[in-house]
Design a protein around this motif. Structure first.
Motif, mmCIF file in Angstrom:
data_model
loop_
_atom_site.group_PDB
_atom_site.id
_atom_site.type_symbol
_atom_site.label_atom_id
_atom_site.label_comp_id
_atom_site.label_asym_id
_atom_site.label_seq_id
_atom_site.Cartn_x
_atom_site.Cartn_y
_atom_site.Cartn_z
ATOM 1 N N GLN A 198 52.071 42.197 51.289
ATOM 2 C CA GLN A 198 51.153 41.153 51.729
ATOM 3 C C GLN A 198 50.270 40.724 50.569
ATOM 4 O OE1 GLN A 198 49.158 43.426 54.858
ATOM 5 N NE2 GLN A 198 47.281 43.433 53.640
ATOM 6 N N SER A 199 49.814 39.468 50.596
ATOM 7 C CA SER A 199 49.027 38.926 49.483
ATOM 8 C C SER A 199 47.597 39.458 49.476
ATOM 9 C CB SER A 199 49.014 37.399 49.546
ATOM 10 O OG SER A 199 48.470 36.962 50.783
ATOM 11 N N SER A 200 47.023 39.696 50.641
ATOM 12 C CA SER A 200 45.642 40.182 50.705
ATOM 13 C C SER A 200 45.607 41.688 50.488
ATOM 14 C CB SER A 200 45.027 39.832 52.063
ATOM 15 O OG SER A 200 45.795 40.388 53.117
ATOM 16 N N TYR A 201 44.618 42.147 49.724
ATOM 17 C CA TYR A 201 44.511 43.570 49.423
ATOM 18 C C TYR A 201 43.613 44.267 50.448
ATOM 19 C CZ TYR A 201 40.199 41.903 47.182
ATOM 20 O OH TYR A 201 39.005 41.291 46.924
ATOM 21 N N LEU A 202 43.772 45.584 50.544
ATOM 22 C CA LEU A 202 42.986 46.377 51.484
ATOM 23 C C LEU A 202 41.623 46.721 50.901
ATOM 24 C CD1 LEU A 202 45.770 48.837 52.727
ATOM 25 C CD2 LEU A 202 45.268 46.501 53.466
ATOM 26 N N THR A 203 41.600 47.088 49.628
ATOM 27 C CA THR A 203 40.368 47.378 48.919
ATOM 28 C C THR A 203 40.665 47.361 47.429
ATOM 29 O OG1 THR A 203 38.477 48.897 48.757
ATOM 30 C CG2 THR A 203 40.666 49.887 48.860
ATOM 31 N N THR A 204 39.643 47.494 46.620
ATOM 32 C CA THR A 204 39.822 47.566 45.172
ATOM 33 C C THR A 204 39.221 48.871 44.659
ATOM 34 O OG1 THR A 204 37.739 46.382 44.795
ATOM 35 C CG2 THR A 204 39.767 45.071 44.865
ATOM 36 N N ILE A 205 39.776 49.334 43.553
ATOM 37 C CA ILE A 205 39.243 50.513 42.868
ATOM 38 C C ILE A 205 38.947 50.111 41.433
ATOM 39 C CG2 ILE A 205 39.682 52.881 42.142
ATOM 40 C CD1 ILE A 205 41.570 53.160 44.498
ATOM 41 N N VAL A 206 37.733 50.366 40.995
ATOM 42 C CA VAL A 206 37.299 49.987 39.658
ATOM 43 C C VAL A 206 36.915 51.254 38.910
ATOM 44 C CG1 VAL A 206 35.653 48.670 38.287
ATOM 45 C CG2 VAL A 206 36.464 47.760 40.466
ATOM 46 N N GLN A 207 37.499 51.418 37.733
ATOM 47 C CA GLN A 207 37.136 52.550 36.889
ATOM 48 C C GLN A 207 35.928 52.159 36.063
ATOM 49 O OE1 GLN A 207 39.490 54.447 33.373
ATOM 50 N NE2 GLN A 207 40.294 55.333 35.264
ATOM 51 N N THR A 208 34.824 52.889 36.247
ATOM 52 C CA THR A 208 33.544 52.482 35.672
ATOM 53 C C THR A 208 33.012 53.430 34.605
ATOM 54 O OG1 THR A 208 32.410 53.630 37.489
ATOM 55 C CG2 THR A 208 32.862 51.276 37.781
ATOM 56 N N SER A 209 33.711 54.505 34.294
ATOM 57 C CA SER A 209 33.200 55.428 33.276
ATOM 58 C C SER A 209 33.130 54.751 31.909
ATOM 59 C CB SER A 209 34.084 56.674 33.198
ATOM 60 O OG SER A 209 35.429 56.308 32.926
ATOM 61 N N ASN A 210 34.028 53.788 31.680
ATOM 62 C CA ASN A 210 33.975 52.924 30.501
ATOM 63 C C ASN A 210 34.176 51.492 30.972
ATOM 64 O OD1 ASN A 210 33.901 54.846 28.115
ATOM 65 N ND2 ASN A 210 35.720 55.593 29.171
ATOM 66 N N VAL A 211 33.639 50.549 30.211
ATOM 67 C CA VAL A 211 33.829 49.138 30.544
ATOM 68 C C VAL A 211 34.203 48.379 29.278
ATOM 69 C CG1 VAL A 211 32.253 49.132 32.515
ATOM 70 C CG2 VAL A 211 31.382 48.630 30.228
ATOM 71 N N TYR A 212 34.804 47.221 29.484
ATOM 72 C CA TYR A 212 35.087 46.310 28.383
ATOM 73 C C TYR A 212 33.946 45.310 28.234
ATOM 74 C CZ TYR A 212 40.013 47.785 28.252
ATOM 75 O OH TYR A 212 41.178 48.507 28.127
ATOM 76 N N VAL A 213 33.690 44.888 27.004
ATOM 77 C CA VAL A 213 32.814 43.755 26.738
ATOM 78 C C VAL A 213 33.668 42.707 26.042
ATOM 79 C CG1 VAL A 213 30.742 42.924 25.599
ATOM 80 C CG2 VAL A 213 30.796 45.239 26.504
ATOM 81 N N ASP A 214 33.905 41.595 26.720
ATOM 82 C CA ASP A 214 34.706 40.507 26.164
ATOM 83 C C ASP A 214 33.786 39.471 25.544
ATOM 84 O OD1 ASP A 214 37.048 41.701 26.967
ATOM 85 O OD2 ASP A 214 37.130 40.631 28.873
ATOM 86 N N MET A 215 34.048 39.137 24.280
ATOM 87 C CA MET A 215 33.210 38.202 23.527
ATOM 88 C C MET A 215 34.076 37.059 23.003
ATOM 89 S SD MET A 215 31.507 41.308 21.416
ATOM 90 C CE MET A 215 33.072 42.179 21.533
ATOM 91 N N GLN A 216 33.456 35.904 22.855
ATOM 92 C CA GLN A 216 34.143 34.732 22.327
ATOM 93 C C GLN A 216 33.547 34.371 20.965
ATOM 94 O OE1 GLN A 216 36.753 33.429 23.986
ATOM 95 N NE2 GLN A 216 36.446 34.918 25.627
ATOM 96 N N GLN A 217 34.417 34.137 20.003
ATOM 97 C CA GLN A 217 33.973 33.734 18.667
ATOM 98 C C GLN A 217 34.900 32.642 18.164
ATOM 99 O OE1 GLN A 217 31.737 33.138 16.662
ATOM 100 N NE2 GLN A 217 31.271 35.036 15.581
ATOM 101 N N SER A 218 34.344 31.689 17.428
ATOM 102 C CA SER A 218 35.161 30.591 16.914
ATOM 103 C C SER A 218 36.205 31.123 15.943
ATOM 104 C CB SER A 218 34.278 29.557 16.221
ATOM 105 O OG SER A 218 33.734 30.096 15.029
ATOM 106 N N SER A 219 37.318 30.428 15.862
ATOM 107 C CA SER A 219 38.404 30.866 14.977
ATOM 108 C C SER A 219 37.953 30.859 13.514
ATOM 109 C CB SER A 219 39.623 29.954 15.163
ATOM 110 O OG SER A 219 39.281 28.589 14.932
ATOM 111 N N LEU A 220 37.087 29.905 13.145
ATOM 112 C CA LEU A 220 36.584 29.852 11.773
ATOM 113 C C LEU A 220 35.726 31.077 11.469
ATOM 114 C CD1 LEU A 220 36.184 28.406 9.082
ATOM 115 C CD2 LEU A 220 34.287 27.139 10.139
ATOM 116 N N ALA A 221 34.837 31.435 12.402
ATOM 117 C CA ALA A 221 33.979 32.609 12.192
ATOM 118 C C ALA A 221 34.802 33.888 12.160
ATOM 119 C CB ALA A 221 32.919 32.674 13.291
ATOM 120 N N ILE A 222 35.840 33.964 13.007
ATOM 121 C CA ILE A 222 36.708 35.151 13.011
ATOM 122 C C ILE A 222 37.385 35.311 11.654
ATOM 123 C CG2 ILE A 222 38.899 36.016 13.916
ATOM 124 C CD1 ILE A 222 36.651 36.746 15.667
#
Length: 387
Positions: A198-222
């Motif tokens: 089925q398309s709808s989920y029953l619940t979600t599980i999130v691992q929180t001991s570590n997290v990601y930080v997603d950042m955006q930077q211009s290609s020139l600056a990179i």
């Protein structure tokens, strides 16, 4: 010549004004010319800094799983507490197993029947083999008995596979946590009909001991950052990343830069950088906005000038005034980089030992004589951040 008395007073006033004007011009001309402007200078010396780059970032879950049923049936019970920590393999929901247990029993019976048939046909094949050795039966009879035995073996394999499949389906009636983490809100309750895939989920599980930080930077600056990283001695050095929360407070834990994406976004022209940050107290939640500070792999010597010493042209190009050995000013264009406290890191345009004008900037022009009142040496700033 005799003037009328009515003209004597205006003429006297006119002569007096002319005399006063002449005297004033004479006094102005006699004033001394202004001397050279007085300035304070900064003796440029390298400052050892570990620079950082500040970027906006967004928290993303380290691992996130959407729990869905793999078989169809009526939900019998929910076995976890919403918001609690669960381990991989913990049973979260249970589907009514009656039908699936019946399928297992049927498959087990079919396997038992197939094993009995296989045992009988094996004995027949062995008996015909012995008779063939004694030439008491034909090769055709032995071949038929051997074929029956192999067919019975295949039936056993098919029945075993059906039993295994039935057992797998029965195990799916216990819906288990695929990963360890914090279980979310349950989207279903007991008595609900669940369907496989089925398309709808029953619940979600999130691992929180570590997290990601997603950042955006211009290609020139990179590109510039990668060139700078490539010049460091330790190519495998871990790059520290710290973050500032939405309320402006500094987060206690320090993570590290994990990777940068290999593609540039067509719509924004930016590249995604990803860092991993420890989250032992679950303070960081998915979707939060933060400010990430990426530190350079190692400290280096840089030239730093006060921000007040930098002047800009109408086009915005920065420059500074330096005092030459003959006490004349020289206007030098510079390339500035990071903001360091109240100063700028100068990447190009200046060398160590030059004297940079830091006062009376408003009266500075190129190639004018100045009087140096005092000189100070560069000091190590207390804060380092990206502009």
């Amino acid at each position: 010549m005799h003037l009328p008395s009515s003209l004597k007073l205006p003429l006297c006033l006119l002569l007096s004004s002319a005399l006063l004007l002449g005297c004033g011009e004479q006094e102005i001309d006699q004033r001394p010319a202004p001397g050279p402007p007085h300035v304070d200078v900064l003796d440029l010396t390298p400052t050892t800094l570990r620079l950082t780059t500040e970027l906006p970032g967004r928290i993303a879950a380290f691992k996130q799983a959407e729990v869905r049923p793999q078989v169809t049936g009526i939900l019998k019970s929910r076995l976890y507490k919403e918001g609690s920590q669960v381990e991989a393999g913990d049973v979260l929901y249970e589907i009514d197993p009656t039908i699936y247990q019946s399928n297992v029993n049927s498959a087990q019976a079919q396997l038992t029947k197939a094993l009995a048939s296989e045992k009988s046909s094996r004995k027949t094949a062995v008996r015909y083999q012995e008779l063939l050795k004694k030439k008491l039966t034909s090769q055709e009879n032995f071949d038929a008995a051997d074929a029956s035995y192999k067919e019975a073996q295949a039936e056993v394999a098919i029945s075993q596979a059906e039993l295994d499949y039935a057992n797998v389906e029965l195990s799916y009636t216990k819906i288990k946590a695929p990963i360890s983490g914090q279980a979310g809100l349950s989207m279903v309750s007991e008595g609900s009909l669940l369907t496989a895939e089925q398309s709808s989920y029953l619940t979600t599980i999130v691992q929180t001991s570590n997290v990601y930080v997603d950042m955006q930077q211009s290609s020139l600056a990179i590109t510039k950052i990668r060139k700078e990283f490539a010049s460091f001695t330790d190519k495998n050095a871990e790059i520290p990343v710290s973050i500032t929360l939405e309320d402006g407070s500094a987060y206690d834990e320090v993570g590290h830069l994990e990777f940068s994406d290999t593609l540039v976004s067509d719509s924004t022209g930016t590249v995604t950088l990803r860092a991993i940050i420890p989250n032992p107290n679950n303070l960081l939640l998915g979707g939060m906005y933060v400010r990430a500070h990426i530190s350079m792999p190692e400290a280096r010597d840089y030239l730093v000038v006060p921000q007040s010493a930098v002047v800009r042209s109408q086009s915005g190009e920065p420059s500074v005034f330096v005092v030459s050995q003959d006490n004349k000013t020289v206007k030098k264009p510079v390339v500035i980089g990071n903001e360091v406290g109240n100063g700028w890191v100068v990447k190009e345009g200046l060398v160590s030992g030059e004297q940079v004008v830091i006062s009376n900037i408003i009266n500075m022009k190129n190639d004018i004589a100045v009087v140096v009142d005092s000189s100070t040496e560069s000091t190590t700033p207390t804060t380092v951040s990206e502009e």
